[in-house]
Scaffold this active site. Sequence first.
Site, short mmCIF file in Angstrom:
data_model
loop_
_atom_site.label_atom_id
_atom_site.label_comp_id
_atom_site.label_asym_id
_atom_site.label_seq_id
_atom_site.Cartn_x
_atom_site.Cartn_y
_atom_site.Cartn_z
CB THR A 91 -0.83 0.01 1.30
OG1 THR A 91 -1.73 -1.06 1.23
CG2 THR A 91 -1.56 1.31 1.54
CG ASP A 118 -4.68 -1.20 6.97
OD1 ASP A 118 -4.70 -2.01 6.01
OD2 ASP A 118 -3.72 -0.42 7.17
CB THR A 175 2.13 -0.64 4.31
OG1 THR A 175 2.04 -1.57 3.22
CG2 THR A 175 3.54 -0.69 4.88
NE ARG A 213 -8.51 -7.56 3.59
CZ ARG A 213 -7.46 -6.76 3.53
NH1 ARG A 213 -7.33 -5.92 2.52
NH2 ARG A 213 -6.53 -6.78 4.46
N GLY A 229 -3.71 -5.71 6.89
CA GLY A 229 -4.60 -4.70 7.44
C GLY A 229 -5.41 -5.14 8.65
N1 ASP Z 1 -2.76 -2.75 4.30
C1 ASP Z 1 -3.30 -3.22 3.06
C2 ASP Z 1 -4.53 -4.05 3.30
O1 ASP Z 1 -4.56 -4.81 4.25
C3 ASP Z 1 -2.36 -4.01 2.22
C4 ASP Z 1 -0.92 -3.56 2.11
O2 ASP Z 1 -0.44 -2.67 2.78
O3 ASP Z 1 -0.23 -4.13 1.28
O4 ASP Z 1 -5.43 -3.98 2.50
#
Ligand code: ASP
Length: 321
Positions: free
Chosen positions: A180, A211, A231, A208, A234
Site C-alpha cells: 500500500t 485498514d 502498510t 474484503r 490490514g
Molecule cells: N494494508 C493493506 C490491506 O490490508 C495491504 C498492504 O499494505 O499491502 O489492505
Amino acid sequence: MTTRRKFLQLSALTSALGVLLPSSAKASTKSNSPIVVSTWEHGLPANAAAWNVLSSGGLAIDAVEAGVRIPEADPEVRTVGYGGYPDSEGNVTLDACIMDENMNCGSVAYLQGIKHPISVARRVMDKTPHVMLVGEGAKAFALQQGFIEENLLTAEAKTDWKNWLKTRKVQQINIENHDTIGMLALDKKGNLSGACTTSGAAYKLPGRVGDSPIIGSGLYVDNEVGAATATGMGELMMKTVGCHLVVELMRQGASPEEACKGAVERIALKLGDYKVFQVGFLALNKQGEYGAHCIQPGFNYAVHDGNGAQLIDGKSLLKGA
Ligand code: ASP
C-alpha cells in the site's frame, strides 16, 4: 493561564499515571520546512510529485493527493490502483482515505472501475457531510462527480490471477506480499495531512476491506501532534486501531520511531499469530521528525525534503531468518 500550582498538580498526576505531558505542552520547535514521507520504494516518485506542490508553497492536503496519484496510475505498481491485484473473482477493488489538518477526512472502500480512489475520497471529504462511501454508492458518487469508469485489470494482473486460480492458495500479507502507499506531509505553514491508497490483499475474498480506508487504522492525522500511516496485513492494524495509537503515543512524548515501535509491540502483545505477518508503521510529527517500525525486516520508506530524496530501511521487531 496555567498557574504554578496547577502545573505542579498536572505534573504529579501525569507522573503518577506514568504518562508524559502532551507534546503540544512542550516548548514549540515548529519548523516551516516542508517534508513528505511515504511507504515503500514507489514512494520515491510519489514523493517527488508531492514535493512539487510543497516546495512551491502548496498545501499538505494537495501534496498528498497529488503524490499518491502517481502509483495509482502506474500499472507496474501491482498493489495500488490501476494494475493492482484483483480479488479471488478477478475484480480490482480499491480502498483509500485522506485526512487534513482540521480533522476533515474522506474515504472510499470496495470501489471498482475508478483509477484514482484517493481523489474520490477527497471529494467525499470536500463535497459531502460524510466520511466514507463504499461499493456501488462510492462508484455512483464518483461518476456523478465526473470521474470516468475504466477497466483496471491489466493483462499482467489477469494472467497472474488466472495462474493463482490453479491453486487458490490463500494469500496472507507477509514479507514478500504487500505494498500500500501511505503518505504524510508537512507544508510551509506547518500543517500536516495524509493519504493512503491500495488494491488491498491480493486475491482477497470478494467484499474484503482492509485498514487502508479506515481512519485511525491505516491513516491518522492530528495537526497538534503528528500523523501516521500503515502498510501490511490490514486486519492487524484494524484490531489495534494502529495509526491512532501511533499518534497518541507521540502525544505522550514518543518520537515517531518510538511510537511506531510501540504500535508494533502492541500487535505482538495482543495478537498471537503476528510472526507470520508483515506490518509497517510510518510517522511524521509536527516538528518534521519522522520514523518507522515494522514486524519483519524488509519494510522501507521514502523521504523527500529540502535536502533531496532518500529511501530508508525501517527497523524491525523480528530479525528475519
Ligand atoms: N494494508 C493493506 C490491506 O490490508 C495491504 C498492504 O499494505 O499491502 O489492505
